[in-house]
Design a protein around this motif. Structure first.
Motif, short mmCIF file in Angstrom:
data_model
loop_
_atom_site.label_atom_id
_atom_site.label_comp_id
_atom_site.label_asym_id
_atom_site.label_seq_id
_atom_site.Cartn_x
_atom_site.Cartn_y
_atom_site.Cartn_z
N GLN A 56 -11.40 -12.21 6.36
CA GLN A 56 -9.96 -12.33 6.61
C GLN A 56 -9.67 -12.59 8.08
OE1 GLN A 56 -7.56 -8.89 5.78
NE2 GLN A 56 -6.00 -10.12 4.76
N LEU A 111 1.89 2.54 -3.31
CA LEU A 111 0.78 2.89 -4.21
C LEU A 111 0.80 4.39 -4.58
CD1 LEU A 111 -1.20 0.64 -4.94
CD2 LEU A 111 -2.86 1.69 -3.44
N LYS A 156 -9.92 6.52 -0.48
CA LYS A 156 -8.89 6.63 0.56
C LYS A 156 -9.20 5.72 1.75
CE LYS A 156 -6.55 10.97 -0.30
NZ LYS A 156 -6.93 11.18 -1.71
N THR A 213 -1.80 -7.14 -2.14
CA THR A 213 -1.96 -8.43 -1.46
C THR A 213 -2.86 -8.28 -0.23
OG1 THR A 213 -0.79 -10.21 -0.37
CG2 THR A 213 0.17 -8.06 -0.13
N GLY A 214 -3.54 -9.35 0.08
CA GLY A 214 -4.36 -9.38 1.30
C GLY A 214 -5.72 -8.77 1.17
N ILE A 215 -6.16 -8.48 -0.07
CA ILE A 215 -7.49 -7.89 -0.23
C ILE A 215 -8.40 -8.79 -1.07
CG2 ILE A 215 -6.83 -5.48 0.16
CD1 ILE A 215 -6.69 -5.18 -2.91
N LEU A 256 -8.24 0.59 4.63
CA LEU A 256 -8.69 -0.76 4.99
C LEU A 256 -7.77 -1.82 4.38
CD1 LEU A 256 -11.03 -2.46 6.29
CD2 LEU A 256 -12.06 -2.49 4.02
N ALA A 257 -7.37 -1.56 3.12
CA ALA A 257 -6.45 -2.48 2.45
C ALA A 257 -5.11 -2.56 3.19
CB ALA A 257 -6.22 -2.03 1.01
N ALA A 258 -4.68 -1.40 3.73
CA ALA A 258 -3.43 -1.39 4.51
C ALA A 258 -3.56 -2.26 5.76
CB ALA A 258 -3.08 0.04 4.88
N GLU A 259 -4.74 -2.15 6.42
CA GLU A 259 -4.98 -2.99 7.60
C GLU A 259 -4.98 -4.47 7.22
OE1 GLU A 259 -8.53 -1.91 9.74
OE2 GLU A 259 -7.98 0.22 9.72
N GLN A 260 -5.67 -4.73 6.12
CA GLN A 260 -5.76 -6.13 5.67
C GLN A 260 -4.39 -6.68 5.27
OE1 GLN A 260 -9.72 -5.65 3.21
NE2 GLN A 260 -9.35 -7.79 3.61
N GLU A 261 -3.56 -5.76 4.79
CA GLU A 261 -2.20 -6.17 4.44
C GLU A 261 -1.45 -6.66 5.68
OE1 GLU A 261 0.43 -3.92 1.30
OE2 GLU A 261 0.98 -3.28 3.32
N LYS A 318 -12.75 -7.69 5.21
CA LYS A 318 -12.05 -7.74 6.50
C LYS A 318 -12.58 -8.83 7.43
CE LYS A 318 -9.44 -5.32 9.58
NZ LYS A 318 -9.38 -4.04 10.26
N LEU A 355 -8.44 2.24 0.78
CA LEU A 355 -6.98 2.02 0.77
C LEU A 355 -6.45 1.84 2.19
CD1 LEU A 355 -5.80 4.49 -2.04
CD2 LEU A 355 -5.71 2.01 -2.09
N ILE A 404 0.84 -1.22 0.00
CA ILE A 404 0.00 0.00 0.00
C ILE A 404 0.87 1.26 0.00
CG2 ILE A 404 -1.74 1.29 1.33
CD1 ILE A 404 -2.95 -1.19 0.18
N ARG A 408 -7.98 -15.81 9.87
CA ARG A 408 -6.84 -15.73 10.80
C ARG A 408 -7.13 -16.50 12.08
NH1 ARG A 408 -4.94 -10.02 13.25
NH2 ARG A 408 -6.84 -10.38 14.43
N VAL A 450 -2.88 -7.81 8.40
CA VAL A 450 -3.51 -9.08 8.81
C VAL A 450 -3.00 -10.23 7.93
CG1 VAL A 450 -5.72 -10.30 9.02
CG2 VAL A 450 -5.55 -7.91 9.71
N GLU A 451 -2.83 -9.93 6.65
CA GLU A 451 -2.35 -10.95 5.71
C GLU A 451 -0.95 -11.43 6.09
OE1 GLU A 451 -4.29 -12.20 3.50
OE2 GLU A 451 -2.88 -13.45 2.39
#
Lengths: 113, 279
Positions: A87, A27, B56, A78-80, B61-66, A84, B59, A24, A91, B68-69
């Protein structure tokens, strides 16, 4: 412990293979300023700037490129692949699975025959 | 909508963003009479801003999910390690099971042998004596330390022959039925033949001893049952006689002379070496 190290070596290669992953932080999706510049360019007085039409066309093309870039970058994130909730659920499943397996190994390793 | 992945949501927002921005730019480029009203223009601009905010947020949320991933990936690696450990343990358990199964099978076989041995115990000294006797009597040549006068012979003696299968077959020829007949037939002393044979087997050393010293007379040998009642019988000269009713046929031993010569060579004692059945 030796076996653990061996297994880590075996597991690592798949991570190396996935090199197209984008973070991210890397990006670059800034669209609003480009739209603002285009509108400003259009609303300029034609008498002041004769080349405004060409400039506008260039900026519109740039905006289109930005949208395409944004789409390709989003696809590389990745991870999307899940939302949430899913996911987090995944986990938790993995955590419980790991705990169960660790308990199972501890149970058999510490068992006195 | 709630089941959509974050990626799909992001792409949808980008599509919306593109459409709204396109509308806005087209409106800006359009001639004055074709332009939308200022209220609609304001709404369009607000929609554009809201889409930007939504993008935004997604994005973020995607950072958080990253993050978690990353945790999920670590967990996956650990689970894989545990899986390998479990598989290794399973393999070891399987090997142990196989080894134990083999050990149990062998142990059971040994237990069965022990139980069988306990049912019929054999005196080890007696067994060793018997082994010595077999090795001495059934050898193909005389022992190295054999001397004239030695009672040992490289062939089975008469008593041993009677104890063997041939002796038993003689009994069967007479019409008796196996072991029961053996038990029924008694010696002049009153004991059964089987018991007598066993006794002979046990006291064979004594028999040899007495025979060598001349203590056992020919009349005592005649007391041994069946020798006089069988169809086939050995006389003291070593000839095999087959009795048929009242008459008897003498079966000449082809190698009589040679065997006698051998015996003469091996022993000087006339009482014991005259024939093979005198032993």
């Amino acid at each position: 412990m030796e076996t653990t190290a061996e297994i880590k070596q075996e597991v690592q290669p798949p991570q190396v293979v996935q090199q197209n992953i984008l973070k991210i932080a890397d990006l670059d999706i800034e669209i609003l300023p480009t739209i603002y510049e285009i509108i400003r360019c259009v609303e300029k007085d034609p008498a002041e700037n004769r080349n405004s039409s060409a400039e506008c066309s260039q900026k519109i093309l740039e905006l289109k490129k930005r949208f395409d870039l944004a789409r390709s970058q989003i696809k590389q994130l990745t991870g999307i692949d899940f939302n949430k909730e899913e996911q987090l659920q995944k986990r938790e499943q993995l955590k419980s699975q790991l705990k169960l397996k660790q308990e199972l190994i501890a149970k058999y390793k510490n068992k006195q025959f | 909508m709630s089941h959509k992945s974050t990626r799909e949501k992001l792409l949808a927002v980008v599509d919306d963003y593109e459409i709204v921005s396109k509308e806005l730019i087209e409106n800006a480029l359009a001639p004055k009479h074709q332009k939308i009203s200022s209220a609609e223009h304001t709404a369009l601009v607000e929609l554009l801003v809201s889409k930007d905010e939504e993008l935004k947020k997604l994005l973020a949320l995607a950072a958080e999910q990253e993050t978690v991933e990353e945790t999920i990936n670590e967990l996956r690696v650990n689970v894989d390690i545990q899986d390998s450990e479990i598989q290794k343990l399973q393999r070891q358990l399987k090997e142990a099971e196989q080894i134990l199964a083999t050990a149990i099978f062998q142990a059971r076989q040994k237990l069965a042998s022990i139980a069988k041995a306990n049912q019929r115990p054999v005196n080890s000294e007696e067994l060793i004596k018997y082994a010595h006797r077999i090795s001495a009597a059934d050898a193909v040549c005389a022992p190295l330390n054999w001397m004239p006068g030695d009672i040992r012979r490289p062939y089975p003696t008469d008593i041993e022959m009677r104890m063997g299968l041939l002796g038993k077959s003689e009994l069967n020829l007479n019409g008796s039925t196996g072991i029961s007949a053996l038990n029924n037939m008694t010696t002049p002393g009153g004991s059964s033949i089987l018991a007598g044979l066993q006794q002979h087997g046990n006291n064979l050393g004594e028999v040899h001893r007495t025979a060598s010293t001349g203590g056992l007379s020919s009349s005592e040998y005649n007391d041994i049952p069946n020798s006089t009642h069988n169809q086939f019988s050995w006389n003291q000269m070593g000839d095999l006689h087959m009795s048929m009713g009242s008459s008897s046929v003498s079966l000449d031993n082809r190698h009589k002379d040679t065997s006698q010569d051998d015996v003469e060579v091996m022993s000087t004692d006339s009482s014991s070496s005259s024939s093979s059945d005198s032993q």
